[in-house]
Motif scaffolding. Structure first.
Motif, short mmCIF file in Angstrom:
data_model
loop_
_atom_site.label_atom_id
_atom_site.label_comp_id
_atom_site.label_asym_id
_atom_site.label_seq_id
_atom_site.Cartn_x
_atom_site.Cartn_y
_atom_site.Cartn_z
N ALA A 4 0.84 -1.21 0.00
CA ALA A 4 0.00 0.00 0.00
C ALA A 4 0.87 1.26 0.00
CB ALA A 4 -0.94 -0.01 1.20
N HIS A 5 1.94 1.23 0.76
CA HIS A 5 2.85 2.38 0.78
C HIS A 5 3.56 2.56 -0.56
CE1 HIS A 5 2.28 3.61 4.92
NE2 HIS A 5 2.36 2.34 5.29
N ALA A 29 3.76 5.47 -5.75
CA ALA A 29 3.54 5.43 -7.20
C ALA A 29 2.51 6.48 -7.62
CB ALA A 29 3.07 4.03 -7.62
N ILE A 30 1.49 6.69 -6.81
CA ILE A 30 0.50 7.73 -7.11
C ILE A 30 1.16 9.10 -7.07
CG2 ILE A 30 -1.57 8.91 -6.26
CD1 ILE A 30 -2.59 6.11 -5.37
N SER A 66 3.14 9.69 -10.12
CA SER A 66 2.43 9.60 -11.40
C SER A 66 2.32 10.97 -12.06
CB SER A 66 1.03 9.01 -11.19
OG SER A 66 0.20 9.96 -10.53
N ASP A 67 2.23 10.95 -13.37
CA ASP A 67 2.06 12.20 -14.12
C ASP A 67 0.76 12.90 -13.69
OD1 ASP A 67 4.41 11.82 -15.49
OD2 ASP A 67 3.43 10.95 -17.26
N GLU A 68 -0.28 12.11 -13.47
CA GLU A 68 -1.57 12.68 -13.08
C GLU A 68 -1.44 13.49 -11.79
OE1 GLU A 68 -2.52 8.93 -15.43
OE2 GLU A 68 -1.07 9.49 -13.90
N LEU A 79 -7.92 7.85 -11.92
CA LEU A 79 -6.82 6.95 -11.56
C LEU A 79 -7.13 6.20 -10.26
CD1 LEU A 79 -3.85 5.96 -11.99
CD2 LEU A 79 -3.15 7.96 -10.65
N ILE A 80 -7.56 6.93 -9.25
CA ILE A 80 -7.85 6.31 -7.95
C ILE A 80 -9.05 5.35 -8.05
CG2 ILE A 80 -8.64 6.81 -5.59
CD1 ILE A 80 -6.69 9.23 -5.67
#
Length: 116
Positions: free
Chosen positions: A8-9, A14-15, A18-20, A95-96
């Motif tokens: 999860a971490h 990664a989030i 991310s580009d977003e 994304l989420i």
């Protein structure tokens, strides 16, 4: 096997990488660093929150409040930086939501198998 919290971490990191998310942060910083944009955005968010709280409490939203909300939305949609921020928020939400569907798949499969 990796600890699920470690995974999860890693997903959190990664989030953030991310580009977003980077584009959202950039758009957010741009709005927050301009006092007039920040004030307009804060007014928009406060209007949103007030209406959501009333709905959650089961209170009626007046026609006047609806009209005020519409005018605030129209105003922020015309503001280029705030409009871009809202678009970037939507991209991160997509994304989420995609990630949420992936991580809840085992539960869906489990309970879906029960119905068959």
């Amino acid at each position: 096997m990796a600890n699920i919290h470690d995974s999860a971490h890693e997903l959190e990191k990664a989030i953030q990488e991310s580009d977003e998310f980077k584009e959202l942060k950039s758009a957010y910083d741009k709005v927050m660093n301009d006092p007039s944009s920040k004030q307009m955005f804060d007014n928009f968010r406060n209007t949103q929150l007030e209406l959501q709280q009333k709905q959650m409490q089961g209170l009626e939203i007046t026609e006047e409040e609806v009209e005020k909300a519409k005018s605030v939305v129209e105003l922020v949609q015309q503001h280029e930086d705030i409009s871009k921020l809202m678009e970037q928020e939507q991209r991160v939400n997509v994304l989420i939501n995609d990630i949420s569907r992936i991580i809840t798949k085992p539960l869906e499969e489990l309970y879906g198998a029960q119905e068959a």
